[in-house]
Design a protein around this motif. Structure first.
Motif, PDB file in Angstrom:
ATOM      1  N   LYS A  77     -40.818 -33.030  31.961  1.00  0.00           N
ATOM      2  CA  LYS A  77     -40.690 -33.708  30.679  1.00  0.00           C
ATOM      3  C   LYS A  77     -41.794 -33.280  29.720  1.00  0.00           C
ATOM      4  N   ASP A  78     -41.468 -33.327  28.462  1.00  0.00           N
ATOM      5  CA  ASP A  78     -42.420 -32.975  27.427  1.00  0.00           C
ATOM      6  C   ASP A  78     -42.206 -33.907  26.253  1.00  0.00           C
ATOM      7  N   TYR A  79     -43.309 -34.299  25.599  1.00  0.00           N
ATOM      8  CA  TYR A  79     -43.228 -35.264  24.501  1.00  0.00           C
ATOM      9  C   TYR A  79     -44.074 -34.810  23.317  1.00  0.00           C
ATOM     10  N   LYS A  80     -43.601 -35.161  22.143  1.00  0.00           N
ATOM     11  CA  LYS A  80     -44.412 -35.006  20.936  1.00  0.00           C
ATOM     12  C   LYS A  80     -45.612 -35.943  21.099  1.00  0.00           C
ATOM     13  N   ASP A  81     -46.785 -35.493  20.652  1.00  0.00           N
ATOM     14  CA  ASP A  81     -47.997 -36.271  20.875  1.00  0.00           C
ATOM     15  C   ASP A  81     -47.877 -37.703  20.361  1.00  0.00           C
ATOM     16  N   SER A  82     -47.263 -37.887  19.229  1.00  0.00           N
ATOM     17  CA  SER A  82     -47.236 -39.208  18.601  1.00  0.00           C
ATOM     18  C   SER A  82     -46.360 -40.209  19.341  1.00  0.00           C
ATOM     19  N   VAL A  83     -45.544 -39.752  20.292  1.00  0.00           N
ATOM     20  CA  VAL A  83     -44.676 -40.685  21.018  1.00  0.00           C
ATOM     21  C   VAL A  83     -45.084 -40.833  22.477  1.00  0.00           C
ATOM     22  N   LYS A  84     -46.086 -40.076  22.902  1.00  0.00           N
ATOM     23  CA  LYS A  84     -46.524 -40.171  24.294  1.00  0.00           C
ATOM     24  C   LYS A  84     -46.982 -41.579  24.613  1.00  0.00           C
ATOM     25  N   GLY A  85     -46.551 -42.079  25.760  1.00  0.00           N
ATOM     26  CA  GLY A  85     -46.905 -43.429  26.162  1.00  0.00           C
ATOM     27  C   GLY A  85     -45.984 -44.494  25.606  1.00  0.00           C
ATOM     28  N   ARG A  86     -45.145 -44.122  24.636  1.00  0.00           N
ATOM     29  CA  ARG A  86     -44.219 -45.101  24.042  1.00  0.00           C
ATOM     30  C   ARG A  86     -42.757 -44.756  24.330  1.00  0.00           C
ATOM     31  N   PHE A  87     -42.450 -43.478  24.383  1.00  0.00           N
ATOM     32  CA  PHE A  87     -41.071 -43.026  24.631  1.00  0.00           C
ATOM     33  C   PHE A  87     -40.963 -42.461  26.039  1.00  0.00           C
ATOM     34  N   ARG A  88     -39.783 -42.596  26.612  1.00  0.00           N
ATOM     35  CA  ARG A  88     -39.535 -42.017  27.926  1.00  0.00           C
ATOM     36  C   ARG A  88     -38.144 -41.419  27.950  1.00  0.00           C
ATOM     37  N   ILE A  89     -38.078 -40.156  28.307  1.00  0.00           N
ATOM     38  CA  ILE A  89     -36.796 -39.462  28.386  1.00  0.00           C
ATOM     39  C   ILE A  89     -36.357 -39.416  29.840  1.00  0.00           C
ATOM     40  N   SER A  90     -35.057 -39.551  30.054  1.00  0.00           N
ATOM     41  CA  SER A  90     -34.535 -39.509  31.422  1.00  0.00           C
ATOM     42  C   SER A  90     -33.142 -38.886  31.397  1.00  0.00           C
ATOM     43  N   ARG A  91     -32.712 -38.489  32.578  1.00  0.00           N
ATOM     44  CA  ARG A  91     -31.423 -37.819  32.686  1.00  0.00           C
ATOM     45  C   ARG A  91     -30.639 -38.421  33.838  1.00  0.00           C
ATOM     46  N   ASP A  92     -29.361 -38.675  33.625  1.00  0.00           N
ATOM     47  CA  ASP A  92     -28.471 -39.166  34.675  1.00  0.00           C
ATOM     48  C   ASP A  92     -27.322 -38.166  34.782  1.00  0.00           C
ATOM     49  N   ASN A  93     -27.414 -37.278  35.747  1.00  0.00           N
ATOM     50  CA  ASN A  93     -26.388 -36.241  35.881  1.00  0.00           C
ATOM     51  C   ASN A  93     -25.034 -36.830  36.252  1.00  0.00           C
ATOM     52  N   GLY A  94     -25.046 -37.938  36.973  1.00  0.00           N
ATOM     53  CA  GLY A  94     -23.787 -38.557  37.362  1.00  0.00           C
ATOM     54  C   GLY A  94     -23.023 -39.109  36.174  1.00  0.00           C
ATOM     55  N   LYS A  95     -23.762 -39.566  35.170  1.00  0.00           N
ATOM     56  CA  LYS A  95     -23.135 -40.121  33.975  1.00  0.00           C
ATOM     57  C   LYS A  95     -23.147 -39.121  32.814  1.00  0.00           C
ATOM     58  N   ASN A  96     -23.669 -37.938  33.083  1.00  0.00           N
ATOM     59  CA  ASN A  96     -23.718 -36.898  32.037  1.00  0.00           C
ATOM     60  C   ASN A  96     -24.424 -37.392  30.785  1.00  0.00           C
ATOM     61  N   THR A  97     -25.529 -38.075  30.971  1.00  0.00           N
ATOM     62  CA  THR A  97     -26.260 -38.594  29.816  1.00  0.00           C
ATOM     63  C   THR A  97     -27.746 -38.249  29.909  1.00  0.00           C
ATOM     64  N   VAL A  98     -28.322 -38.101  28.750  1.00  0.00           N
ATOM     65  CA  VAL A  98     -29.773 -37.982  28.619  1.00  0.00           C
ATOM     66  C   VAL A  98     -30.206 -39.114  27.699  1.00  0.00           C
ATOM     67  N   SER A  99     -31.089 -39.957  28.180  1.00  0.00           N
ATOM     68  CA  SER A  99     -31.474 -41.156  27.441  1.00  0.00           C
ATOM     69  C   SER A  99     -32.899 -41.047  26.925  1.00  0.00           C
ATOM     70  N   LEU A 100     -33.158 -41.795  25.877  1.00  0.00           N
ATOM     71  CA  LEU A 100     -34.510 -41.880  25.322  1.00  0.00           C
ATOM     72  C   LEU A 100     -34.841 -43.351  25.132  1.00  0.00           C
ATOM     73  N   GLN A 101     -35.723 -43.855  25.978  1.00  0.00           N
ATOM     74  CA  GLN A 101     -36.202 -45.228  25.852  1.00  0.00           C
ATOM     75  C   GLN A 101     -37.371 -45.220  24.898  1.00  0.00           C
ATOM     76  N   MET A 102     -37.266 -45.978  23.825  1.00  0.00           N
ATOM     77  CA  MET A 102     -38.303 -46.002  22.792  1.00  0.00           C
ATOM     78  C   MET A 102     -38.893 -47.401  22.709  1.00  0.00           C
ATOM     79  N   ASN A 103     -40.157 -47.509  23.018  1.00  0.00           N
ATOM     80  CA  ASN A 103     -40.869 -48.780  22.973  1.00  0.00           C
ATOM     81  C   ASN A 103     -41.966 -48.736  21.919  1.00  0.00           C
ATOM     82  N   SER A 104     -42.450 -49.920  21.560  1.00  0.00           N
ATOM     83  CA  SER A 104     -43.535 -50.021  20.570  1.00  0.00           C
ATOM     84  C   SER A 104     -43.221 -49.178  19.336  1.00  0.00           C
ATOM     85  N   LEU A 105     -42.042 -49.342  18.833  1.00  0.00           N
ATOM     86  CA  LEU A 105     -41.605 -48.521  17.709  1.00  0.00           C
ATOM     87  C   LEU A 105     -42.432 -48.781  16.454  1.00  0.00           C
ATOM     88  N   LYS A 106     -42.611 -47.719  15.684  1.00  0.00           N
ATOM     89  CA  LYS A 106     -43.389 -47.768  14.454  1.00  0.00           C
ATOM     90  C   LYS A 106     -42.507 -47.343  13.277  1.00  0.00           C
TER      91      LYS A 106
END
Length: 115
Positions: free
Chosen positions: A57-86
């Motif tokens: 995984k790789d993140y833009k510096d400004s979102v590190k610690g707040r965003f999390r990317i994940s992948r579910d191959n079974g559901k064919n999805t790539v998700s982005l959990q975004m917390n502490s939004l600004k």
């Protein structure tokens, strides 16, 4: 032709959370680095986060610690959990491959963070 379908955007107050989802064919999720991008008003599209076929995984510096990317191959999805939004996270969010050749861009999903 592979299609990308983004969803999950919305209007949220600063400090809130959203979870974006990108539907993409399994052949892409298991073989290519998939990324989330955003385009803010008046700005160029920028890379926010990416996840490789091996899970790196790789993140833009400004979102590190707040965003999390994940992948579910079974559901064919790539998700982005975004917390502490600004407010500066506001923009139209797209998913696509990180490296060329890119797929045809989808419609994106709008994220608006109010202060």
């Amino acid at each position: 032709q592979v299609q990308l379908v983004e969803s999950g955007g919305g209007l949220v107050q600063a400090g809130g959370s959203l979870r974006l989802a990108c539907e993409v064919s399994r052949s892409i999720t298991i073989s290519r680095t998939v990324a989330w991008y955003r385009q803010s008003p008046g700005q160029q599209r920028e890379l926010v986060a990416s996840i490789g076929a091996t899970g790196v995984k790789d993140y833009k510096d400004s979102v590190k610690g707040r965003f999390r990317i994940s992948r579910d191959n079974g559901k064919n999805t790539v998700s982005l959990q975004m917390n502490s939004l600004k407010p500066e996270d506001t923009g139209l969010y797209y998913c696509n491959t990180r490296f060329n050749p890119h797929l045809q861009w989808g419609q994106g999903t709008q994220v608006t963070v109010s202060s």
